[in-house]
Design a protein around this motif. Sequence first.
Motif, mmCIF file in Angstrom:
data_model
loop_
_atom_site.group_PDB
_atom_site.id
_atom_site.type_symbol
_atom_site.label_atom_id
_atom_site.label_comp_id
_atom_site.label_asym_id
_atom_site.label_seq_id
_atom_site.Cartn_x
_atom_site.Cartn_y
_atom_site.Cartn_z
ATOM 1 N N UNK A 92 0.831 -1.196 0.000
ATOM 2 C CA UNK A 92 0.000 0.000 0.000
ATOM 3 C C UNK A 92 0.871 1.254 0.000
ATOM 4 N N UNK A 93 1.888 1.271 0.844
ATOM 5 C CA UNK A 93 2.790 2.427 0.904
ATOM 6 C C UNK A 93 3.528 2.596 -0.423
ATOM 7 N N UNK A 94 3.934 1.492 -1.033
ATOM 8 C CA UNK A 94 4.613 1.556 -2.336
ATOM 9 C C UNK A 94 3.717 2.175 -3.401
ATOM 10 N N UNK A 95 2.445 1.789 -3.415
ATOM 11 C CA UNK A 95 1.506 2.347 -4.387
ATOM 12 C C UNK A 95 1.295 3.842 -4.166
ATOM 13 N N UNK A 96 1.239 4.256 -2.921
ATOM 14 C CA UNK A 96 1.102 5.680 -2.613
ATOM 15 C C UNK A 96 2.341 6.452 -3.058
ATOM 16 N N UNK A 97 3.515 5.842 -2.859
ATOM 17 C CA UNK A 97 4.768 6.504 -3.238
ATOM 18 C C UNK A 97 4.908 6.655 -4.742
ATOM 19 N N UNK A 98 4.218 5.837 -5.520
ATOM 20 C CA UNK A 98 4.316 5.885 -6.976
ATOM 21 C C UNK A 98 3.393 6.922 -7.615
ATOM 22 N N UNK A 99 2.533 7.542 -6.833
ATOM 23 C CA UNK A 99 1.670 8.593 -7.380
ATOM 24 C C UNK A 99 2.521 9.735 -7.931
ATOM 25 N N UNK A 100 2.116 10.295 -9.049
ATOM 26 C CA UNK A 100 2.906 11.344 -9.683
ATOM 27 C C UNK A 100 3.080 12.562 -8.782
ATOM 28 N N UNK A 102 3.189 12.679 -5.592
ATOM 29 C CA UNK A 102 4.159 12.345 -4.552
ATOM 30 C C UNK A 102 5.581 12.320 -5.100
ATOM 31 N N UNK A 103 5.757 11.793 -6.316
ATOM 32 C CA UNK A 103 7.090 11.731 -6.914
ATOM 33 C C UNK A 103 7.622 13.143 -7.175
ATOM 34 N N UNK A 104 6.749 14.035 -7.636
ATOM 35 C CA UNK A 104 7.144 15.433 -7.834
ATOM 36 C C UNK A 104 7.616 16.031 -6.508
ATOM 37 N N UNK A 105 6.900 15.733 -5.432
ATOM 38 C CA UNK A 105 7.286 16.193 -4.094
ATOM 39 C C UNK A 105 8.606 15.567 -3.667
ATOM 40 N N UNK A 106 8.767 14.271 -3.863
ATOM 41 C CA UNK A 106 9.993 13.574 -3.465
ATOM 42 C C UNK A 106 11.209 14.092 -4.232
ATOM 43 N N UNK A 107 10.992 14.563 -5.456
ATOM 44 C CA UNK A 107 12.104 15.098 -6.247
ATOM 45 C C UNK A 107 12.468 16.521 -5.844
ATOM 46 N N UNK A 114 0.665 18.908 -1.514
ATOM 47 C CA UNK A 114 -0.476 19.690 -1.995
ATOM 48 C C UNK A 114 -0.048 20.598 -3.153
ATOM 49 N N UNK A 115 1.113 21.252 -3.012
ATOM 50 C CA UNK A 115 1.617 22.092 -4.098
ATOM 51 C C UNK A 115 2.010 21.233 -5.295
ATOM 52 N N UNK A 116 2.573 20.061 -5.030
ATOM 53 C CA UNK A 116 2.932 19.141 -6.115
ATOM 54 C C UNK A 116 1.685 18.757 -6.906
ATOM 55 N N UNK A 117 0.594 18.529 -6.205
ATOM 56 C CA UNK A 117 -0.664 18.186 -6.881
ATOM 57 C C UNK A 117 -1.109 19.337 -7.790
#
Length: 208
Positions: A92-100, A102-107, A114-117
């Motif tokens: 479940x955590x892996x699927x959440x981490x793969x959201x676009x 979230x990836x924009x935020x992680x980068x 919220x801003x990444x969204x």
Amino acid sequence: MARYRGPVEKLERRLGVSLALKGERRLAGKSALEKRPYAPGQHGQRKAKVSEYGLQLREKQKAKFMYGVSEKQFRRLFAEAARREGNTGALLISLLEQRLDNVVYRMGFASTRRFARQLVTHGHILVNGKRVDIPSYRVRAGEKIEIVEKSKENPQIVRAIELTNQTGMVAWVDVEKDKKYGIFTRIPEREEVIIPVEERYIVELYSK
């Protein structure tokens, strides 16, 4: 249940943990949670005993609000994780981490999810050279995430990238800060994802 759009600092105080919802304000130690580390409201400082169901629900709320997903989206992700082989909570955590978003935020292109969204929905993000405006888009290993040319000097994006010098970068992305693009190199292992969520309670909640 719709996505939460209320005051995020009250939400963090109610759940008693930072959910990385306030970006630079949080990093500066100015968040409401640090100033008032108790639940909002007249009886917020009272210590109430939390039931087993309460613990399970709280962990689900933490994950849901942290990643900015609706109740319906969260249920779908959990159902998918439950169908796969392996640890349901970790999946479940892996699927959440793969959201676009979230990836924009992680980068480091946004100081909060919220801003990444917003960056994604407003068309500021390219995936492998193509514009993608769906925050829930599932990023695959090896895909290139890039800020569109006209947005590369956006002050909020520039400032977010500067803040990564303070916060650091996760191990599963490879980012070219100057060129404002990154590669999602791999899906992270659960132990690498440092978040204040105990997903076993979420699994227990949905297993009833």
